[in-house]
Write an enzyme that holds these catalytic residues in place. Structure first.
Site, PDB file in Angstrom:
ATOM      1  N   SER A  19      -5.508 124.750  36.835  1.00 35.87           N
ATOM      2  CA  SER A  19      -5.728 125.818  35.853  1.00 35.87           C
ATOM      3  C   SER A  19      -6.329 127.067  36.491  1.00 35.87           C
ATOM      4  CB  SER A  19      -6.638 125.312  34.720  1.00 35.87           C
ATOM      5  OG  SER A  19      -7.915 124.961  35.223  1.00 35.87           O
ATOM      6  N   GLU A  90     -16.275 122.251  42.060  1.00 37.26           N
ATOM      7  CA  GLU A  90     -16.150 120.792  41.818  1.00 37.26           C
ATOM      8  C   GLU A  90     -17.442 120.219  41.243  1.00 37.26           C
ATOM      9  OE1 GLU A  90     -13.253 119.509  42.201  1.00 37.26           O
ATOM     10  OE2 GLU A  90     -12.267 120.204  44.009  1.00 37.26           O
TER      11      GLU A  90
END
Ligand code: ZN
Length: 195
Positions: A19, A90
């Site tokens: 995304s 992350e």
């Protein structure tokens, strides 16, 4: 960027795989650097390797050095005194302590930008993301394109040997080949998911 508080704050970039989260994180870092802010980028270790790594966008055009850390407290330990902007990529792989660390940094007046997967492959909230979503001043959910139907994709489809992974398939796969793709809610398949 329309939220411009005084002092520190937390901004969260989330969404499925593919995304554009890392690209968006790197874009914000570049803009902060143009504004001559001291930025530090962190990411969690995935295989116990530490040190400096390079975070790059999928197209490889944007890149930035990141400090690899093994837990949330390490972010505080490795923080340099003149850092004004803390970025974490992350972020879903940290434990829930990362939310307190981000709060602490924002309380001290730093701008905190974190990016991560909001859901795991089962479509369930990923690790510390619910806490970060609640505490962030600004949240952006990015969408990929569903490879099955072309709609906006909010989910990550896990495939094992080309078939949708089952709900209870182990997260760490031994043997077999796994891959991931973006899917919308309708096309996301998790066989064996409890209802
Ligand atoms: Zn779809």
């Amino acid at each position: 960027m329309h939220y411009t508080p005084s002092g520190g704050w937390i901004e969260l970039v989330c969404g499925s795989m593919f995304s554009g989260k890392t690209e968006e994180l790197l874009r914000r870092i570049r803009r902060a650097e143009i504004a001559r802010k001291k930025v530090q980028l962190f990411k969690p270790t995935i295989d116990n390797r530490y040190g400096l790594v390079r975070v790059a966008s999928h197209d490889g055009l944007a890149r930035e050095d990141a400090v690899v850390v093994c837990n949330a407290e390490d972010v505080l330990r490795r923080l340099e005194v003149d850092t004004e902007v803390v970025a974490v990529d992350e972020v879903q792989f940290f434990d829930e302590t990362i939310a307190d660390v981000c709060d602490h940094l924002a309380d001290r007046g730093l701008r905190v930008i974190v990016a991560g997967l909001d859901q795991d492959f089962r479509g369930e909230p990923f690790g510390p993301m619910p806490l970060l979503l609640a505490r962030a001043e600004r949240v952006d959910k990015l969408h990929a394109i569903c490879v099955a139907c072309g709609a906006s994709a909010s989910r990550t489809q896990r495939l094992i040997d080309g078939r949708p992974a089952r709900y209870d398939d182990p997260v760490i796969l031994v043997g077999g080949s796994e891959s991931y793709e973006a899917r919308c809610r309708n096309c996301h398949e998790v066989p064996g998911k409890p209802r």
